[in-house]
Design a protein around this motif. Structure first.
Motif, PDB file in Angstrom:
ATOM      1  N   SER A 298      -6.111  -2.065  -8.992  1.00 30.54           N
ATOM      2  CA  SER A 298      -6.699  -0.869  -8.123  1.00 30.54           C
ATOM      3  C   SER A 298      -7.876  -0.238  -9.106  1.00 30.54           C
ATOM      4  O   SER A 298      -8.755   0.436  -8.235  1.00 30.54           O
ATOM      5  N   SER A 342      -3.429   3.372  -6.083  1.00 31.47           N
ATOM      6  CA  SER A 342      -2.191   2.808  -6.530  1.00 31.47           C
ATOM      7  C   SER A 342      -1.404   1.991  -5.238  1.00 31.47           C
ATOM      8  O   SER A 342      -0.896   2.899  -4.444  1.00 31.47           O
ATOM      9  N   GLN A 343      -1.510   0.827  -5.336  1.00 42.91           N
ATOM     10  CA  GLN A 343      -1.116   0.180  -4.059  1.00 42.91           C
ATOM     11  C   GLN A 343       0.709   0.463  -4.010  1.00 42.91           C
ATOM     12  O   GLN A 343       0.950   0.917  -3.026  1.00 42.91           O
ATOM     13  N   SER A 344       1.296   0.422  -5.256  1.00 45.95           N
ATOM     14  CA  SER A 344       3.000   0.726  -5.102  1.00 45.95           C
ATOM     15  C   SER A 344       3.184   2.091  -5.030  1.00 45.95           C
ATOM     16  O   SER A 344       4.143   2.463  -4.496  1.00 45.95           O
ATOM     17  N   THR A 347       3.120   3.658 -10.172  1.00 46.99           N
ATOM     18  CA  THR A 347       2.545   3.351 -11.327  1.00 46.99           C
ATOM     19  C   THR A 347       2.600   4.569 -12.385  1.00 46.99           C
ATOM     20  O   THR A 347       2.018   5.513 -11.995  1.00 46.99           O
ATOM     21  N   GLU A 481      -3.404 -13.313 -15.073  1.00 44.71           N
ATOM     22  CA  GLU A 481      -1.909 -12.717 -14.844  1.00 44.71           C
ATOM     23  C   GLU A 481      -1.130 -13.855 -14.383  1.00 44.71           C
ATOM     24  O   GLU A 481       0.093 -14.014 -14.631  1.00 44.71           O
TER      25      GLU A 481
HETATM   26  C1  AGP Z   1      -2.717  -6.975  -9.932  1.00 42.32           C
HETATM   27  O1  AGP Z   1      -2.635  -8.190  -9.845  1.00 42.32           O
HETATM   28  C2  AGP Z   1      -1.474  -6.388 -11.277  1.00 42.32           C
HETATM   29  N1  AGP Z   1      -0.228  -7.121 -10.925  1.00 42.32           N
HETATM   30  C3  AGP Z   1      -1.816  -5.067 -11.653  1.00 42.32           C
HETATM   31  O2  AGP Z   1      -2.839  -5.085 -12.237  1.00 42.32           O
HETATM   32  C4  AGP Z   1      -1.713  -3.835 -10.870  1.00 42.32           C
HETATM   33  O3  AGP Z   1      -2.934  -3.680 -10.010  1.00 42.32           O
HETATM   34  C5  AGP Z   1      -1.607  -2.657 -11.413  1.00 42.32           C
HETATM   35  O4  AGP Z   1      -0.332  -2.648 -12.182  1.00 42.32           O
HETATM   36  C6  AGP Z   1      -1.614  -1.431 -10.584  1.00 42.32           C
HETATM   37  O5  AGP Z   1      -0.588  -1.350  -9.744  1.00 42.32           O
HETATM   38  P1  AGP Z   1      -0.667  -0.324  -8.443  1.00 42.32           P
HETATM   39  O6  AGP Z   1      -1.830  -0.345  -7.779  1.00 42.32           O
HETATM   40  O7  AGP Z   1       0.667  -0.480  -7.811  1.00 42.32           O
HETATM   41  O8  AGP Z   1      -0.935   1.015  -9.206  1.00 42.32           O
END
Ligand code: AGP
Length: 601
Positions: A298, A342-344, A347, A481
Motif C-alpha cells: 500500500s 490499506s487493502q485489509s 493494519t 515475500e
Molecule cells: C503485500 O504483498 C504484503 N503482504 C504487505 O506488504 C501488505 O501490503 C502490508 O502489510 C499492508 O497491508 P494493508 O494494505 O492491508 O494495510
C-alpha cells in the motif's frame, strides 16, 4: 465478488443449499442469506459473518426453489439489512446479486418517486424493485425489461412467489453458470458447487438470461431471443475448481485483474470526468499539501500516486510508513489532505496513525478493499477499491486496484485545481482502456521459463526511475515475500552511489525500462550494470528491440501513456515472483512468517 447459488427441483433440504453455498465462501464472507418458498410465500433468512452463522437460523425443511448468497460488501456495510437476498415492496420477488450497478442512484430516485420503499444501502435492492415495477404477470418479461435498464456488471438469481416453479439467472459482466442433475438444477456464480452433482456445466455468456425449472432450461439474450446452449465437460475436481483451475489463489488473483480494474472504474467515470462520490463534499481545490500513510504494498501504491500527482501539480506530497509516522509529533495543517491506504483496512500501524490524527481533529480519507473494516469505520470517508476478496497473502489485484483508485483521486484533485490539461485527459482515456490491455499482457506473457532460469539466484536488484521506481520497490517486495530471495530496489540513478558495488555475475538486475522520458538514462544505467557482469532482465515497451543487445532477457509490454506504466508493469512483476516461488517449490499463497492482515505492531 460474491457467491451465488440457486436451486430448483423436486425437493431438497435447505441445508443442502447452504452446504453448496459454503463452497463459494472464498468469494466473500461478510454476510450470507437465503430465500426459499414455503406455503406460497417467500421466506428470507440472513446473517452477518460466515455461512455457519446462518445455518442455525434456517429451518431444516424440504423445499423446491431457493436462492442464496455469500457477500463481499461494496455498497453498504456488512449487516443483515444489506445482506442478500433483497426483496421488492410486497415480498414477492427476491434476488441475489454479484457485481456493481452503476446507475442505481438514478433508478432508486425514480422508483422512490413512484412509491417504492427501500430498506438497505445496497445497489442490489433497486433491481428487485425495478422488476416489481415492470411485473405485469410474467416474471421473464419483467426481468428482461429491467436488466436492459441497468448499467454496470451483474450476475443475478431471482425467485418469485408468483411463479415458484422457476428461478431466473442473468449474466452481464459477472460470471454465472448452471448445471442439471437428477434431483435439482443449480445456478451458481462459478462451477464449484455444481461439480458434486455433474461435470456437464453450461456457461452463460454476457447479456444472457436463463430460466431454470425442475426439468428444463431456456437461455435467452437480452432481447428475448432463444439461444442454443450446449454443456461443457469439466475435468477439475472441487478443490481446483475453487481456484478455477489455477494452481494457487495468487495466480488466479493476478488473472482476475482485468475484471477487478473494471470494478474499480465502474460508476466512477462519466463524460470523460471522474466522479468519486465518496469525496464530493471535500474541498480539494483548497489543499496545499498531501500526506499519505501506509505499509508494504500500500505504501508503494502511495508512492506511485505521489510521482503522478507531483508531475502534474506543484504540490508537496509525503508518503510515510505508518509504522514510523504513528510516533511522530506531526500535525498536518488544515489545508492538508491525509490519505491512509490499506487493502485489509485492519493494519495496526496504519490504524494507530489514523487514531493519532483523529485525536488531533484531522480528517482522514481511507482507501481500502474491505467495507466495514476498522480503518474504513474510523476514517472520515473511504474510497473502496472493489477488488473482491484476496486470499493469497501477497497483494496483487488489490495493488492494481489501489493504483486505479489513486489515479482517479489524483485526476479529481487535478480537476479541482484547474490542472486538468490535455496530458491529464489522456491518462483518463488510458485508464478506461486498461482492462483489455492488462488481459492481453497476462495472456501473452511467458514468464514461467524466465522464472525457471532465474530461480537459482540468491539476490536480485530491481531498478527503475521516476514513477517506475515504486514499481521496482513493489517487484522486489513481491519477490522477497514469496520466494525468500533477497531483493533490493533502487532508483536507477542511485546505484552508482554505493549499491553498484554488489553487482557481479551472481547478482541479477531486474530493470523496469519502458519507453518513457527516463528511458535513455535507464539504458545507460543498464549498461553500467552490464559492465559489472550482472545478468539483466528488463521490461520495456513493444517495438524497442535495442535492449536485446545488452540484456539477457527482455519482457515486452504494450506501448502506453507513460504515466500509467506502473499499472501495466504490475502483472509482470507479480507473475515473475509467483513463478519463481512456485518453481522453487514454495506455496506463494502462504509465505512463511507473513499474515494477510497485520493486526499487531
Ligand atoms: C503485500 O504483498 C504484503 N503482504 C504487505 O506488504 C501488505 O501490503 C502490508 O502489510 C499492508 O497491508 P494493508 O494494505 O492491508 O494495510
Amino acid at each position: 465478488m460474491c457467491g451465488i447459488v440457486g436451486l430448483i427441483g423436486k425437493g431438497f433440504e435447505t441445508k443442502q443449499v447452504l452446504n453448496l453455498l459454503k463452497k463459494l465462501e472464498y468469494r466473500g464472507y461478510d454476510s450470507a442469506g437465503i430465500a426459499y418458498i414455503k406455503d406460497k410465500e417467500i421466506v428470507i433468512k440472513k446473517s452477518v459473518g460466515s455461512i455457519d452463522k446462518l445455518i442455525p437460523k434456517v429451518k431444516p425443511i424440504k423445499i423446491n426453489a431457493a436462492i442464496s448468497h455469500t457477500r463481499w460488501a461494496t455498497h453498504g456495510i456488512p449487516n443483515t439489512i444489506n445482506a442478500h437476498p433483497h426483496t421488492d415492496c410486497k415480498n414477492k420477488i427476491a434476488l441475489v446479486h454479484n457485481g456493481i450497478i452503476e446507475n442505481f442512484e438514478e433508478i432508486k430516485e425514480t422508483l422512490k418517486n413512484k412509491g417504492h420503499e427501500f430498506k438497505s444501502e445496497t445497489d442490489s435492492e433497486v433491481i428487485a424493485h425495478l422488476i416489481e415495477e415492470n411485473y405485469k404477470g410474467d416474471l421473464k418479461e419483467a426481468v428482461l425489461k429491467s436488466v436492459n435498464l441497468l448499467k454496470g456488471s451483474f450476475a443475478l438469481a431471482i425467485l418469485s412467489s408468483e411463479e415458484p416453479e422457476r428461478i431466473i439467472g442473468v449474466r452481464k459482466g459477472s460470471p454465472l453458470v448452471f448445471g442439471l442433475s437428477d434431483d435439482f438444477n443449480i445456478l451458481a456464480s462459478d462451477i464449484t458447487p455444481i461439480l458434486k452433482y455433474t461435470k456437464q456445466v453450461y456457461f452463460m455468456d454476457d447479456k444472457e438470461v436463463v430460466i431454470l425449472s425442475k426439468n428444463d432450461f431456456e437461455v435467452l439474450d437480452f432481447e428475448g431471443n432463444a439461444i442454443k446452449r450446449e454443456p461443457q465437460k469439466i475435468s477439475w475436481n472441487e478443490e481446483s475448481a475453487e481456484k478455477q483451475g489455477f494452481k494457487h489463489f495468487m495466480l488466479k488473483e493476478i488473472y482476475e485483474e482485468p475484471e477487478t480494474i473494471k470494478n474499480a472504474l465502474a460508476g466512477r467515470i462519466s463524460n470523460n470526468e471522474v466522479y468519486l462520490k465518496e469525496i464530493k463534499d471535500l474541498n480539494l481545490g483548497d489543499i496545499d499539501k498531501i500526506k499519505v500513510i501506509a505499509c508494504g504494498t500500500s505504501y508503494n501504491a502511495g508512492l506511485v500516486f505521489k510521482y503522478f500527482l507531483e508531475k502534474h501539480l506543484n504540490i508537496d506530497i509525503d508518503v510515510e510508513f505508518a509504522s514510523e509516522f504513528r510516533y511522530k509529533k506531526i500535525s498536518p495543517s488544515e489545508k492538508s489532505l491525509v490519505i491512509a491506504i490499506s487493502q485489509s483496512g485492519e493494519t495496526a500501524d496504519t490504524l494507530e496513525s489514523i487514531r493519532m490524527l483523529k485525536d488531533k481533529g484531522i480528517k482522514v480519507i481511507a482507501v481500502s478493499n474491505v467495507v466495514g473494516s476498522t480503518i474504513s469505520r474510523e476514517s472520515d470517508v473511504t474510497i473502496y477499491i472493489n477488488a473482491g476478496p484476496e486470499i493469497g497473502v501477497a497483494a496483487t489485484k488489490t495493488y492494481v486496484n489501489q493504483l486505479i483508485v489513486l489515479y482517479l483521486l489524483a485526476l479529481e484533485i487535478l480537476r479541482k485545481k484547474n490542472a486538468f490539461d490535455k496530458g491529464v485527459k489522456e491518462v483518463l482515456k488510458s485508464l478506461i482502456e486498461l482492462p483489455e490491455i492488462i488481459k492481453k499482457i497476462i495472456e501473452r506473457s511467458n514468464i514461467k521459463p524466465l522464472a525457471k532460469k532465474y530461480k537459482k539466484y540468491h539476490h536480485f536488484m530491481y531498478i527503475g526511475r521516476g514513477i517506475n521506481y515504486p514499481s521496482a520497490l513493489e517487484g522486489a517486495l513481491k519477490l522477497k515475500e514469496i520466494s525468500y530471495i533477497n531483493a533490493n530496489a533502487y532508483p536507477a540513478g542511485e546505484l552508482k552511489h554505493g549499491a553498484i558495488a554488489l553487482l557481479n555475475r551472481k547478482f541479477p538486475i531486474f530493470a523496469i525500462a519502458p519507453k518513457d522520458k527516463f528511458y535513455s538514462k535507464m539504458k545507460s544505467n543498464i549498461e553500467e550494470c552490464k559492465a559489472r557482469n550482472a545478468k539483466i532482465v528488463a521490461i520495456t515497451s513493444e517495438g524497442n528491440k535495442e535492449l536485446e543487445k545488452i540484456c539477457d532477457d527482455v519482457i515486452y509490454v504494450p506501448k502506453a501513456n507513460e504515466d500509467i506504466y506502473p499499472i501495466i508493469i504490475s502483472p509482470i512483476i507479480q507473475l515473475f515472483a509467483y513463478y519463481i516461488s512456485s518453481t522453487r517449490g514454495y506455496n506463494p499463497d502462504k509465505p512463511r512468517n507473513l499474515a494477510k492482515s497485520v493486526t499487531v505492531e
